[in-house]
Design a protein around this motif. Structure first.
Motif, PDB file in Angstrom:
ATOM      1  N   SER A 158       0.825  -1.207   0.000  1.00  0.00           N
ATOM      2  CA  SER A 158       0.000   0.000   0.000  1.00  0.00           C
ATOM      3  C   SER A 158       0.861   1.260   0.000  1.00  0.00           C
ATOM      4  CB  SER A 158      -0.866   0.008   1.262  1.00  0.00           C
ATOM      5  OG  SER A 158      -1.354   1.310   1.489  1.00  0.00           O
ATOM      6  N   PRO A 159       0.456   2.292  -0.791  1.00  0.00           N
ATOM      7  CA  PRO A 159       1.218   3.548  -0.755  1.00  0.00           C
ATOM      8  C   PRO A 159       0.817   4.429   0.422  1.00  0.00           C
ATOM      9  CG  PRO A 159      -0.515   3.712  -2.397  1.00  0.00           C
ATOM     10  CD  PRO A 159      -0.621   2.322  -1.799  1.00  0.00           C
ATOM     11  N   TYR A 160      -0.247   4.068   1.156  1.00  0.00           N
ATOM     12  CA  TYR A 160      -0.694   4.984   2.222  1.00  0.00           C
ATOM     13  C   TYR A 160      -0.590   4.362   3.609  1.00  0.00           C
ATOM     14  CZ  TYR A 160      -4.882   2.203   1.211  1.00  0.00           C
ATOM     15  OH  TYR A 160      -5.740   1.165   0.976  1.00  0.00           O
ATOM     16  N   SER A 161      -0.387   3.065   3.709  1.00  0.00           N
ATOM     17  CA  SER A 161      -0.357   2.412   5.018  1.00  0.00           C
ATOM     18  C   SER A 161       0.772   1.392   5.046  1.00  0.00           C
ATOM     19  CB  SER A 161      -1.710   1.713   5.206  1.00  0.00           C
ATOM     20  OG  SER A 161      -1.783   1.143   6.463  1.00  0.00           O
TER      21      SER A 161
ATOM     22  N   ALA B 225       7.100   8.272   5.825  1.00  0.00           N
ATOM     23  CA  ALA B 225       6.281   9.500   5.840  1.00  0.00           C
ATOM     24  C   ALA B 225       6.721  10.429   4.722  1.00  0.00           C
ATOM     25  CB  ALA B 225       6.425  10.175   7.203  1.00  0.00           C
ATOM     26  N   ASP B 226       8.027  10.501   4.499  1.00  0.00           N
ATOM     27  CA  ASP B 226       8.526  11.363   3.417  1.00  0.00           C
ATOM     28  C   ASP B 226       8.080  10.847   2.051  1.00  0.00           C
ATOM     29  OD1 ASP B 226      11.666  12.120   5.139  1.00  0.00           O
ATOM     30  OD2 ASP B 226       9.652  13.011   5.253  1.00  0.00           O
TER      31      ASP B 226
ATOM     32  N   ASP C 286       5.022  16.378  11.341  1.00  0.00           N
ATOM     33  CA  ASP C 286       5.387  17.411  10.353  1.00  0.00           C
ATOM     34  C   ASP C 286       6.012  16.807   9.089  1.00  0.00           C
ATOM     35  OD1 ASP C 286       8.086  18.567  12.531  1.00  0.00           O
ATOM     36  OD2 ASP C 286       7.664  16.641  11.530  1.00  0.00           O
ATOM     37  N   HIS C 287       6.231  15.484   9.105  1.00  0.00           N
ATOM     38  CA  HIS C 287       6.648  14.801   7.870  1.00  0.00           C
ATOM     39  C   HIS C 287       5.436  14.208   7.166  1.00  0.00           C
ATOM     40  CE1 HIS C 287      11.156  14.532   8.305  1.00  0.00           C
ATOM     41  NE2 HIS C 287      10.796  15.007   9.493  1.00  0.00           N
ATOM     42  N   GLY C 288       4.224  14.467   7.745  1.00  0.00           N
ATOM     43  CA  GLY C 288       3.005  13.963   7.108  1.00  0.00           C
ATOM     44  C   GLY C 288       2.492  12.669   7.704  1.00  0.00           C
ATOM     45  N   LEU C 289       3.096  12.211   8.823  1.00  0.00           N
ATOM     46  CA  LEU C 289       2.626  10.957   9.447  1.00  0.00           C
ATOM     47  C   LEU C 289       1.395  11.259  10.282  1.00  0.00           C
ATOM     48  CD1 LEU C 289       3.230   7.922   9.923  1.00  0.00           C
ATOM     49  CD2 LEU C 289       4.410   8.621  12.024  1.00  0.00           C
ATOM     50  N   GLU C 290       0.235  10.874   9.787  1.00  0.00           N
ATOM     51  CA  GLU C 290      -1.028  11.251  10.448  1.00  0.00           C
ATOM     52  C   GLU C 290      -1.542  10.199  11.415  1.00  0.00           C
ATOM     53  OE1 GLU C 290      -2.644  13.838   6.605  1.00  0.00           O
ATOM     54  OE2 GLU C 290      -4.063  12.856   7.983  1.00  0.00           O
ATOM     55  N   ARG C 291      -1.163   8.924  11.184  1.00  0.00           N
ATOM     56  CA  ARG C 291      -1.754   7.870  11.998  1.00  0.00           C
ATOM     57  C   ARG C 291      -0.693   6.854  12.419  1.00  0.00           C
ATOM     58  NH1 ARG C 291      -7.759   6.301   9.749  1.00  0.00           N
ATOM     59  NH2 ARG C 291      -8.609   8.406   9.793  1.00  0.00           N
ATOM     60  N   VAL C 292      -0.619   6.622  13.723  1.00  0.00           N
ATOM     61  CA  VAL C 292       0.282   5.606  14.267  1.00  0.00           C
ATOM     62  C   VAL C 292      -0.564   4.581  15.007  1.00  0.00           C
ATOM     63  CG1 VAL C 292       2.221   5.129  15.820  1.00  0.00           C
ATOM     64  CG2 VAL C 292       2.162   7.281  14.498  1.00  0.00           C
ATOM     65  N   ARG C 293      -0.400   3.314  14.640  1.00  0.00           N
ATOM     66  CA  ARG C 293      -1.119   2.233  15.333  1.00  0.00           C
ATOM     67  C   ARG C 293      -0.072   1.212  15.789  1.00  0.00           C
ATOM     68  NH1 ARG C 293      -6.340   3.104  14.222  1.00  0.00           N
ATOM     69  NH2 ARG C 293      -6.969   3.996  12.205  1.00  0.00           N
ATOM     70  N   PHE C 294      -0.482   0.292  16.630  1.00  0.00           N
ATOM     71  CA  PHE C 294       0.458  -0.759  17.037  1.00  0.00           C
ATOM     72  C   PHE C 294      -0.304  -2.036  17.362  1.00  0.00           C
ATOM     73  CE2 PHE C 294      -0.637  -0.412  21.528  1.00  0.00           C
ATOM     74  CZ  PHE C 294      -0.939   0.931  21.711  1.00  0.00           C
ATOM     75  N   THR C 295       0.349  -3.189  17.173  1.00  0.00           N
ATOM     76  CA  THR C 295      -0.244  -4.495  17.517  1.00  0.00           C
ATOM     77  C   THR C 295       0.849  -5.533  17.659  1.00  0.00           C
ATOM     78  OG1 THR C 295      -2.067  -5.960  16.945  1.00  0.00           O
ATOM     79  CG2 THR C 295      -0.616  -5.311  15.147  1.00  0.00           C
ATOM     80  N   SER C 296       0.835  -6.439  18.576  1.00  0.00           N
ATOM     81  CA  SER C 296      -0.127  -6.623  19.652  1.00  0.00           C
ATOM     82  C   SER C 296       0.512  -6.331  20.995  1.00  0.00           C
ATOM     83  CB  SER C 296      -0.598  -8.079  19.710  1.00  0.00           C
ATOM     84  OG  SER C 296      -1.811  -8.239  19.013  1.00  0.00           O
ATOM     85  N   PRO C 297      -0.189  -5.600  21.871  1.00  0.00           N
ATOM     86  CA  PRO C 297       0.306  -5.423  23.237  1.00  0.00           C
ATOM     87  C   PRO C 297      -0.135  -6.600  24.101  1.00  0.00           C
ATOM     88  CG  PRO C 297      -1.652  -4.116  22.947  1.00  0.00           C
ATOM     89  CD  PRO C 297      -1.417  -4.838  21.630  1.00  0.00           C
ATOM     90  N   HIS C 298       0.576  -6.833  25.178  1.00  0.00           N
ATOM     91  CA  HIS C 298       0.186  -7.879  26.129  1.00  0.00           C
ATOM     92  C   HIS C 298      -0.251  -7.193  27.405  1.00  0.00           C
ATOM     93  CE1 HIS C 298       0.283 -11.241  28.867  1.00  0.00           C
ATOM     94  NE2 HIS C 298       0.578 -12.069  27.882  1.00  0.00           N
ATOM     95  N   PRO C 299      -1.422  -7.560  27.950  1.00  0.00           N
ATOM     96  CA  PRO C 299      -1.944  -6.843  29.133  1.00  0.00           C
ATOM     97  C   PRO C 299      -0.942  -6.763  30.282  1.00  0.00           C
ATOM     98  CG  PRO C 299      -3.587  -8.337  28.257  1.00  0.00           C
ATOM     99  CD  PRO C 299      -2.342  -8.610  27.490  1.00  0.00           C
ATOM    100  N   LYS C 300      -0.121  -7.778  30.434  1.00  0.00           N
ATOM    101  CA  LYS C 300       0.764  -7.771  31.613  1.00  0.00           C
ATOM    102  C   LYS C 300       1.810  -6.673  31.513  1.00  0.00           C
ATOM    103  CE  LYS C 300       4.497 -11.187  30.690  1.00  0.00           C
ATOM    104  NZ  LYS C 300       5.356 -10.210  30.106  1.00  0.00           N
TER     105      LYS C 300
END
Ligand code: SF4
Length: 485
Positions: free
Chosen positions: A148-151, A192-193, A231-245
């Motif tokens: 993907s060019p956007y994600s 992002a660039d 400011d480099h155009g990075l609009e969305r940061v997500r992450f996976t997977s966290p562990h509850p502990k």
């Protein structure tokens, strides 16, 4: 090496495998292979299976596919078949013993060796089976052909130090190895660039990131550092997977205080029963899990929280399952990946007593799915009339041809189908729209969009459509099974 030979990659399993397949594609194209996009069902010169070992029938499916390819390979001189990924790391030589028409079998720790192994197999006319017990090269350092060019997926660690009794991942991906923060940020900045709007930080256990180099705040620091790349155009940061502990307040604070870290959190629960969580060796209990949700919702009230739940773990009683239903009722997840427990050879749970009969598991599973669907619909209905910002995605709305709606993901990662009303947003563009209906598994926005923002990512997507077929990427499905966390 590739001399224009065409390739096709078949990817199974989690986002980590999708990330690795992008690396395999990058490696092959660097070696001169070209993507088999000629259409018309042309048989590729090379098929690579990037396998998953989490599901019980994973092996059956692989051998079934290999069986189908035997006559195809006989009819297509010079065709090669390679098998990699978690199931390959597990089965190894067995794959060639059962399917001697396979040319290469490689593992999760030596992806980079694939082009050379293919060459060696071709010259020696002999199957090449090669594995490393520890990680040779961090996959993220290998060339990538991104879908993907956007994600984009950005791996921050591989492997896992936990020992959940139902999980085969640590045995196949090894102990946790962390990338250095600077290297990760260089990659995110470069993306992002290039116009990428959204990155998803990947790891079997992202919030344990930094354990290897002794910094327990490394993950929250990384989130904040990604914040500075707005400011480099990075609009969305997500992450996976966290562990509850390992979910600590500094991570919740970083999420709440960093504008481009999205208000969506996938936190695998697996069971709502303390007795079962103990048998799973999940090292947290109900109260701690619910406490984390309360902390998250206190700092980020509109966060969408999703999860993974296993039904029918060995020894699970009706009382245990009632605890799971009760916790799900209280947690109000926006959605949940629900699984029926399946024995995975080589895991402690596989030999545990009191394996739950299938019909009991199925009946409980149906009750859980019904409950969660009701909750999804109730939670989505609360968003009627609210404004959502949608990153237009490719391949999610096509099936909705009747209404000509397009689709994408809101900031909280909910799927939104929206009516463009004559406007032409492209995948990668940002649309703001008002929700007109909350359905069980998505939102609908049928009024005219409030705004359409054309982005560099949208331009890049359009340019890919216009470029030779080699350049048009396959859609990235966002609905795949989650990394086991
Ligand atoms: S379930 Fe997740 S945390 Fe547990 S061992 Fe597997 S990968 Fe690690």
């Amino acid at each position: 090496m590739g001399e224009g030979r065409t390739y096709e990659i078949r990817t199974y399993g989690c986002q980590m495998n999708v990330h690795d397949s992008e690396r395999v594609a990058g490696l092959l194209e660097e070696a001169g292979y070209v993507r088999n996009d000629a259409g018309g069902g042309a048989t590729p010169d090379l098929i690579v299976f990037n396998t998953c070992a989490v599901r019980e029938n994973a092996a059956d499916r692989l051998y079934g596919n290999l069986g189908h390819l035997f006559p195809v390979k006989k009819a297509h001189e010079g065709m090669q078949i390679a098998v990699g990924g978690c199931l390959a790391q597990m089965e190894r030589q067995k794959i060639v013993d059962r399917a001697p028409w396979v040319d290469v079998v490689y593992g999760t720790h030596n992806i980079g060796a694939l082009p050379a192994l293919l060459e060696r197999a071709r010259h020696r006319q002999k199957a090449q089976v090669e594995f490393e017990e520890t990680l040779e090269t961090f996959p993220s350092l290998l060339p990538a052909r991104r879908e993907s060019p956007y994600s984009a997926w950005v791996s921050i660690s591989v492997g896992c130090n936990n020992t959940c009794t139902f999980c085969i991942v640590p045995a196949l991906r090894g102990k946790e190895k962390d990338r250095r923060p600077g290297e990760i940020l260089d990659e995110v900045r470069a993306l992002a660039d290039e116009g990428v709007l959204e990155v998803t930080l990947l790891g079997q256990n992202v919030n344990a990131y930094g354990v290897e180099f002794g910094d327990k705040y490394a993950f929250s620091k990384l989130l904040r550092a990604c914040g500075e790349l707005r400011d480099h155009g990075l609009e969305r940061v997500r992450f996976t997977s966290p562990h509850p502990k390992d979910f600590t307040d500094d991570v919740i604070a970083a999420m709440a205080e960093t504008p481009n870290v999205m208000p969506s959190l996938h936190m695998p629960l697996q069971s709502g029963s303390d007795r079962v969580l103990k048998a799973m060796r999940r090292s947290y209990r109900r109260d701690r899990y619910l406490g984390i949700l309360d902390n998250v919702r206190e700092r980020i009230p509109h966060a969408a929280i999703t999860t993974d739940i296993i039904v029918g773990f060995p020894g699970e009683t009706e009382e245990d399952f009632a605890d799971t239903l009760d916790l799900v009722e209280r947690a109000r997840f926006s959605s949940a990946f629900t699984f029926q427990y399946s024995i995975r050879e080589g895991t402690p749970a596989a030999t545990m007593p009191d394996q739950v009969p299938h019909e009991v598991v199925q009946e409980r599973y149906d009750r859980l799915v019904a409950l969660q669907s009701r909750i999804c619909e109730e939670e989505n209905a609360k968003l009627d009339g609210t404004e959502v910002e949608i990153l237009v995605a490719e391949g999610e709305g096509r099936k909705d041809t009747a209404t000509r709606r397009l689709s994408g993901r809101a900031r909280d990662n909910r799927l939104v189908h929206f009516a463009p009303h004559g406007q032409t947003p492209r995948p990668g563009d940002i649309v703001t729209a008002k929700v007109t209906r909350g359905a069980p598994h998505y939102l609908v926005a049928d009024d005219a969009p409030l705004s359409v923002r054309r982005t560099r990512a949208g331009d890049a997507w359009e340019a890919r459509q216009a470029a030779p077929s080699q350049e048009s990427p396959a859609p990235v499905s966002l609905g795949m099974p989650t990394i086991r966390g």
